[in-house]
Scaffold this motif. Sequence first.
Motif, PDB file in Angstrom:
ATOM      1  N   ASN A 179       1.029  -1.608   0.022  1.00  0.00           N
ATOM      2  CA  ASN A 179       0.207  -0.195  -0.254  1.00  0.00           C
ATOM      3  C   ASN A 179       1.061   1.174   0.277  1.00  0.00           C
ATOM      4  O   ASN A 179       1.866   1.554   0.608  1.00  0.00           O
ATOM      5  CB  ASN A 179      -0.732   0.094   1.278  1.00  0.00           C
ATOM      6  CG  ASN A 179      -2.121   0.564   1.216  1.00  0.00           C
ATOM      7  OD1 ASN A 179      -1.864   1.639   0.418  1.00  0.00           O
ATOM      8  ND2 ASN A 179      -2.785   1.123   1.964  1.00  0.00           N
ATOM      9  N   SER A 180       0.869   2.209  -0.915  1.00  0.00           N
ATOM     10  CA  SER A 180       1.409   3.864  -0.963  1.00  0.00           C
ATOM     11  C   SER A 180       0.341   4.679  -1.379  1.00  0.00           C
ATOM     12  O   SER A 180      -0.656   4.305  -1.064  1.00  0.00           O
ATOM     13  CB  SER A 180       2.642   3.402  -1.837  1.00  0.00           C
ATOM     14  OG  SER A 180       1.940   3.120  -2.842  1.00  0.00           O
ATOM     15  N   ALA A 181       1.144   5.579  -1.798  1.00  0.00           N
ATOM     16  CA  ALA A 181      -0.591   7.055  -2.233  1.00  0.00           C
ATOM     17  C   ALA A 181      -1.672   5.889  -2.877  1.00  0.00           C
ATOM     18  O   ALA A 181      -0.911   5.393  -3.923  1.00  0.00           O
ATOM     19  CB  ALA A 181       0.330   7.953  -2.855  1.00  0.00           C
ATOM     20  N   SER A 182      -2.700   7.196  -2.919  1.00  0.00           N
ATOM     21  CA  SER A 182      -3.758   6.872  -3.452  1.00  0.00           C
ATOM     22  C   SER A 182      -3.540   6.039  -4.504  1.00  0.00           C
ATOM     23  O   SER A 182      -4.722   5.009  -5.472  1.00  0.00           O
ATOM     24  CB  SER A 182      -4.691   7.658  -2.899  1.00  0.00           C
ATOM     25  OG  SER A 182      -4.380   8.811  -3.837  1.00  0.00           O
ATOM     26  N   ASN A 183      -3.131   6.867  -6.047  1.00  0.00           N
ATOM     27  CA  ASN A 183      -2.340   6.218  -7.515  1.00  0.00           C
ATOM     28  C   ASN A 183      -2.226   5.180  -7.225  1.00  0.00           C
ATOM     29  O   ASN A 183      -0.983   5.324  -8.681  1.00  0.00           O
ATOM     30  CB  ASN A 183      -2.116   7.549  -7.965  1.00  0.00           C
ATOM     31  CG  ASN A 183      -0.488   7.992  -8.390  1.00  0.00           C
ATOM     32  OD1 ASN A 183      -0.091   7.854  -6.620  1.00  0.00           O
ATOM     33  ND2 ASN A 183       0.085   8.984  -8.840  1.00  0.00           N
ATOM     34  N   LYS A 184      -1.062   4.815  -6.741  1.00  0.00           N
ATOM     35  CA  LYS A 184      -0.883   3.390  -6.770  1.00  0.00           C
ATOM     36  C   LYS A 184      -0.932   2.188  -6.380  1.00  0.00           C
ATOM     37  O   LYS A 184      -2.305   2.164  -5.857  1.00  0.00           O
ATOM     38  CB  LYS A 184       1.022   3.052  -5.906  1.00  0.00           C
ATOM     39  CG  LYS A 184       1.623   4.233  -5.676  1.00  0.00           C
ATOM     40  CD  LYS A 184       2.389   3.945  -7.665  1.00  0.00           C
ATOM     41  CE  LYS A 184       2.998   5.520  -7.587  1.00  0.00           C
ATOM     42  NZ  LYS A 184       3.338   6.111  -9.032  1.00  0.00           N
ATOM     43  N   LEU A 185      -0.862   1.101  -6.809  1.00  0.00           N
ATOM     44  CA  LEU A 185      -1.500  -0.452  -6.681  1.00  0.00           C
ATOM     45  C   LEU A 185      -1.323  -0.999  -5.104  1.00  0.00           C
ATOM     46  O   LEU A 185      -0.064  -1.058  -4.405  1.00  0.00           O
ATOM     47  CB  LEU A 185      -0.285  -0.967  -7.321  1.00  0.00           C
ATOM     48  CG  LEU A 185      -1.172  -2.216  -8.025  1.00  0.00           C
ATOM     49  CD1 LEU A 185      -2.340  -2.463  -8.605  1.00  0.00           C
ATOM     50  CD2 LEU A 185      -0.122  -3.479  -8.520  1.00  0.00           C
ATOM     51  N   VAL A 186      -2.505  -1.585  -4.973  1.00  0.00           N
ATOM     52  CA  VAL A 186      -2.647  -2.151  -3.677  1.00  0.00           C
ATOM     53  C   VAL A 186      -2.937  -3.771  -3.924  1.00  0.00           C
ATOM     54  O   VAL A 186      -4.375  -3.893  -4.802  1.00  0.00           O
ATOM     55  CB  VAL A 186      -3.647  -1.268  -2.644  1.00  0.00           C
ATOM     56  CG1 VAL A 186      -4.184  -1.967  -1.321  1.00  0.00           C
ATOM     57  CG2 VAL A 186      -3.586   0.173  -2.610  1.00  0.00           C
ATOM     58  N   TRP A 187      -2.640  -4.187  -3.789  1.00  0.00           N
ATOM     59  CA  TRP A 187      -2.592  -5.638  -4.081  1.00  0.00           C
ATOM     60  C   TRP A 187      -2.281  -6.413  -2.504  1.00  0.00           C
ATOM     61  O   TRP A 187      -1.908  -6.354  -1.834  1.00  0.00           O
ATOM     62  CB  TRP A 187      -1.623  -6.695  -4.459  1.00  0.00           C
ATOM     63  CG  TRP A 187      -0.151  -6.548  -4.775  1.00  0.00           C
ATOM     64  CD1 TRP A 187       0.596  -5.335  -4.119  1.00  0.00           C
ATOM     65  CD2 TRP A 187       0.077  -7.525  -4.210  1.00  0.00           C
ATOM     66  NE1 TRP A 187       1.559  -6.008  -3.666  1.00  0.00           N
ATOM     67  CE2 TRP A 187       1.643  -7.408  -3.935  1.00  0.00           C
ATOM     68  CE3 TRP A 187      -0.258  -8.888  -3.973  1.00  0.00           C
ATOM     69  CZ2 TRP A 187       2.025  -8.386  -3.323  1.00  0.00           C
ATOM     70  CZ3 TRP A 187       1.251  -9.653  -3.775  1.00  0.00           C
ATOM     71  CH2 TRP A 187       1.846  -9.806  -3.139  1.00  0.00           C
ATOM     72  N   LYS A 188      -3.466  -7.830  -2.876  1.00  0.00           N
ATOM     73  CA  LYS A 188      -3.664  -9.337  -1.679  1.00  0.00           C
ATOM     74  C   LYS A 188      -3.983 -10.527  -2.321  1.00  0.00           C
ATOM     75  O   LYS A 188      -4.241 -10.432  -3.683  1.00  0.00           O
ATOM     76  CB  LYS A 188      -4.619  -8.096  -0.304  1.00  0.00           C
ATOM     77  CG  LYS A 188      -6.211  -8.451  -1.197  1.00  0.00           C
ATOM     78  CD  LYS A 188      -7.041  -7.522   0.578  1.00  0.00           C
ATOM     79  CE  LYS A 188      -8.153  -7.509  -0.187  1.00  0.00           C
ATOM     80  NZ  LYS A 188      -9.139  -6.984   0.295  1.00  0.00           N
ATOM     81  N   VAL A 189      -3.357 -11.761  -1.698  1.00  0.00           N
ATOM     82  CA  VAL A 189      -4.109 -12.569  -2.131  1.00  0.00           C
ATOM     83  C   VAL A 189      -4.930 -13.218  -0.954  1.00  0.00           C
ATOM     84  O   VAL A 189      -4.462 -12.776  -0.030  1.00  0.00           O
ATOM     85  CB  VAL A 189      -2.905 -13.866  -2.156  1.00  0.00           C
ATOM     86  CG1 VAL A 189      -2.979 -14.926  -2.243  1.00  0.00           C
ATOM     87  CG2 VAL A 189      -1.936 -13.404  -3.555  1.00  0.00           C
ATOM     88  N   GLU A 190      -5.929 -13.733  -1.713  1.00  0.00           N
ATOM     89  CA  GLU A 190      -7.467 -14.276  -1.324  1.00  0.00           C
ATOM     90  C   GLU A 190      -7.335 -16.230  -1.044  1.00  0.00           C
ATOM     91  O   GLU A 190      -7.994 -16.106  -1.869  1.00  0.00           O
ATOM     92  CB  GLU A 190      -8.361 -12.840  -0.676  1.00  0.00           C
ATOM     93  CG  GLU A 190      -8.185 -12.225   0.025  1.00  0.00           C
ATOM     94  CD  GLU A 190      -9.601 -11.173  -0.249  1.00  0.00           C
ATOM     95  OE1 GLU A 190      -9.805 -10.461   0.282  1.00  0.00           O
ATOM     96  OE2 GLU A 190     -10.492 -11.802  -1.364  1.00  0.00           O
ATOM     97  N   GLY A 191      -7.011 -16.815  -0.840  1.00  0.00           N
ATOM     98  CA  GLY A 191      -7.136 -18.232  -1.337  1.00  0.00           C
ATOM     99  C   GLY A 191      -6.382 -17.675  -2.886  1.00  0.00           C
ATOM    100  O   GLY A 191      -4.651 -17.887  -2.411  1.00  0.00           O
ATOM    101  N   ARG A 192      -7.418 -17.890  -3.453  1.00  0.00           N
ATOM    102  CA  ARG A 192      -6.655 -18.399  -5.348  1.00  0.00           C
ATOM    103  C   ARG A 192      -7.066 -17.684  -5.877  1.00  0.00           C
ATOM    104  O   ARG A 192      -7.314 -17.229  -6.631  1.00  0.00           O
ATOM    105  CB  ARG A 192      -6.842 -20.129  -5.769  1.00  0.00           C
ATOM    106  CG  ARG A 192      -8.525 -19.927  -5.461  1.00  0.00           C
ATOM    107  CD  ARG A 192      -9.247 -21.457  -6.683  1.00  0.00           C
ATOM    108  NE  ARG A 192     -11.023 -21.626  -5.670  1.00  0.00           N
ATOM    109  CZ  ARG A 192     -11.105 -20.908  -6.419  1.00  0.00           C
ATOM    110  NH1 ARG A 192     -11.028 -20.486  -8.530  1.00  0.00           N
ATOM    111  NH2 ARG A 192     -12.418 -20.898  -6.557  1.00  0.00           N
TER     112      ARG A 192
END
Length: 174
Positions: free
Chosen positions: A3-16
């Motif tokens: 997570n960074s500035a609002s115009n940057k990519l936010v990602w997470k893995v949820e299972g598959r």
Amino acid sequence: MVNSASNKLVWKVEGRELVLERVFDAPRELVFEAFSKAEHLMRWFGTKGWPLTVCNIDFRPGGVWHYCMKCVDESQEYFGQESWGRAVFHEIVVPERIVYTDVFSDAEGNVNENMPEARITLEFVEHDGKTKLISRTQYATEEALKSVLDMGVIQGITQSWDSLADFLVELQSK
């Protein structure tokens, strides 16, 4: 999660499932349009040194998007190699959602069975005059998801969506 500035990519893995989010400084209709037209996709889709060289898109439910990214960066070990993909659209709700299945393929569109298949849902959400793009990509197994993470999918999406952000600025300045 990154997570960074609002115009940057936010990602997470949820299972598959891989969940990606980014806010773009552009109206929802314009961001949606960037995903729906070959002339737009040719300008931003792909990673650094791997632009689209072929982009045939039939943007409707049941339609196919067949594309090729080619390594044009002479400093990369993959210089000259091509990476083909084939997507089939399942659902399109303008300007809210696109659902499609994406696979690696060959130049004729034949599926590469040795590579994982992805079912992608893109949501385009109004966000304070901007657009929050939420991508949910489902894989058959957690191992399939891990394999694309190991191939550098986060770096690739980051580069591609950075190009999309630049392209949207250019479109709005006309």
